[in-house]
Scaffold this motif. Structure first.
Motif, PDB file in Angstrom:
ATOM      1  N   ARG A 193       0.775  -1.486   0.004  1.00  0.00           N
ATOM      2  CA  ARG A 193       0.825   0.046   0.062  1.00  0.00           C
ATOM      3  C   ARG A 193       0.830   1.557   0.101  1.00  0.00           C
ATOM      4  O   ARG A 193       0.545   2.368  -0.427  1.00  0.00           O
ATOM      5  CB  ARG A 193      -0.462   0.254   1.220  1.00  0.00           C
ATOM      6  N   TYR A 194       1.679   1.334   0.903  1.00  0.00           N
ATOM      7  CA  TYR A 194       3.031   2.546   0.788  1.00  0.00           C
ATOM      8  C   TYR A 194       3.463   2.698  -0.844  1.00  0.00           C
ATOM      9  O   TYR A 194       3.397   4.010  -0.963  1.00  0.00           O
ATOM     10  CB  TYR A 194       3.951   2.021   2.128  1.00  0.00           C
ATOM     11  N   ALA A 195       3.781   1.419  -1.486  1.00  0.00           N
ATOM     12  CA  ALA A 195       4.629   1.884  -2.271  1.00  0.00           C
ATOM     13  C   ALA A 195       3.461   2.078  -3.559  1.00  0.00           C
ATOM     14  O   ALA A 195       4.120   3.680  -3.809  1.00  0.00           O
ATOM     15  CB  ALA A 195       4.842   0.736  -2.988  1.00  0.00           C
ATOM     16  N   GLU A 196       2.013   1.868  -3.418  1.00  0.00           N
ATOM     17  CA  GLU A 196       1.500   2.099  -4.571  1.00  0.00           C
ATOM     18  C   GLU A 196       1.132   4.054  -4.487  1.00  0.00           C
ATOM     19  O   GLU A 196       0.273   4.903  -5.289  1.00  0.00           O
ATOM     20  CB  GLU A 196      -0.092   1.739  -4.744  1.00  0.00           C
ATOM     21  N   ASN A 197       0.881   4.902  -2.712  1.00  0.00           N
ATOM     22  CA  ASN A 197       0.153   5.320  -2.242  1.00  0.00           C
ATOM     23  C   ASN A 197       1.703   6.813  -3.346  1.00  0.00           C
ATOM     24  O   ASN A 197       1.178   7.871  -3.812  1.00  0.00           O
ATOM     25  CB  ASN A 197       0.253   6.075  -1.088  1.00  0.00           C
ATOM     26  N   PHE A 198       2.963   5.863  -2.284  1.00  0.00           N
ATOM     27  CA  PHE A 198       4.339   6.825  -3.156  1.00  0.00           C
ATOM     28  C   PHE A 198       3.896   6.917  -4.492  1.00  0.00           C
ATOM     29  O   PHE A 198       4.138   8.180  -4.669  1.00  0.00           O
ATOM     30  CB  PHE A 198       5.307   5.998  -2.596  1.00  0.00           C
ATOM     31  N   VAL A 199       4.458   5.878  -5.523  1.00  0.00           N
ATOM     32  CA  VAL A 199       4.511   6.387  -6.931  1.00  0.00           C
ATOM     33  C   VAL A 199       2.968   7.335  -7.261  1.00  0.00           C
ATOM     34  O   VAL A 199       2.808   7.942  -8.258  1.00  0.00           O
ATOM     35  CB  VAL A 199       3.500   4.621  -7.721  1.00  0.00           C
ATOM     36  N   ARG A 200       1.923   6.910  -7.048  1.00  0.00           N
ATOM     37  CA  ARG A 200       0.561   7.662  -7.540  1.00  0.00           C
ATOM     38  C   ARG A 200       0.484   9.116  -6.890  1.00  0.00           C
ATOM     39  O   ARG A 200       0.359  10.352  -7.965  1.00  0.00           O
ATOM     40  CB  ARG A 200      -0.560   7.326  -6.764  1.00  0.00           C
ATOM     41  N   SER A 201       1.589   9.262  -5.721  1.00  0.00           N
ATOM     42  CA  SER A 201       1.805  10.847  -5.530  1.00  0.00           C
ATOM     43  C   SER A 201       3.044  11.662  -6.263  1.00  0.00           C
ATOM     44  O   SER A 201       3.026  12.808  -5.939  1.00  0.00           O
ATOM     45  CB  SER A 201       2.236  11.121  -3.902  1.00  0.00           C
ATOM     46  N   ARG A 202       3.569  10.764  -6.790  1.00  0.00           N
ATOM     47  CA  ARG A 202       4.669  11.018  -7.773  1.00  0.00           C
ATOM     48  C   ARG A 202       4.863  11.155  -9.008  1.00  0.00           C
ATOM     49  O   ARG A 202       6.321  11.695  -9.500  1.00  0.00           O
ATOM     50  CB  ARG A 202       6.480  10.743  -6.905  1.00  0.00           C
TER      51      ARG A 202
END
Length: 204
Positions: free
Chosen positions: A108-117
């Motif tokens: 979940r952390y990785a997906e949120n990180f990718v989406r935000s950047r």
């Protein structure tokens, strides 16, 4: 096990060494509660009691607080707990505790990180950042594939071109070469950059 040293590490906190090795950190009141003094023998059962009743409880609360403060990767959480001088087994148990409630999820952390950047960074930059944070490569690859499935990197490229005030219609050969080189250093693929530049006037 013999208490070989008790060393202050903060105003009310002390490092306890057993048989010459650092064991854990306790508050002054806890030293009194468990009758811990230099040169005294500490039974294994008492050490286990300190781990279970004091250190684990404290590490769980610390882990929960750290995750309330901000979303973190498992490795980042482990590092914070290690900085708090918790023993390795306590770090493991505290991490398992918060994971059991769903508070710790690298996917979940990785997906949120990718989406935000993804609108401002290249895949290469995002990959490097997540690897640095200790996220497993396979989770990063899955997150990037899922998040970039629709639009790829076009939005990020377009935003950077606007930020650089690059106008393909007015740019000379040297300016164009420089922007391609800059984008390459940022990790964007040549074909993606070329596609955006060719359609820039239409899409801008």
């Amino acid at each position: 096990m013999i208490v070989t040293k008790i060393e202050p590490c903060a105003k009310t906190k002390y490092k306890v060494f057993l048989e010459g090795e650092f064991a854990f950190v306790l508050y002054k009141g806890e030293l009194s509660r468990f009758h811990i003094r230099e040169g005294e023998d500490l039974s294994e059962s008492l050490v286990r009691q300190i781990h279970d009743e004091v250190l684990l409880k404290r590490a769980k609360l610390r882990a929960m607080h750290l995750l309330e403060d901000m979303d973190r990767t498992e490795e980042a959480l482990r590092e914070k707990l290690r900085q708090g001088m918790y023993p390795p087994d306590i770090v493991d148990r505290a991490v398992e505790y918060v994971r059991s409630f769903g508070y710790l999820n690298d996917e979940r952390y990785a997906e949120n990180f990718v989406r935000s950047r993804q609108g401002t960074k290249s895949r290469k930059e995002i990959l490097a950042a997540l690897l640095k944070k200790g996220v497993p490569r396979e989770l990063i690859d899955c997150a990037i594939e899922a998040c970039y499935k629709e639009r790829g990197e076009e939005d990020a490229i377009r935003k950077i071109l606007k930020k650089k005030r690059f106008d393909p219609g007015d740019a000379d050969e040297n300016e164009t070469r420089r922007i391609y080189a800059y984008m390459a250093r940022k990790g964007f693929r040549y074909d993606d950059v070329r596609q955006v530049i060719q359609n820039y006037e239409v899409d801008a």
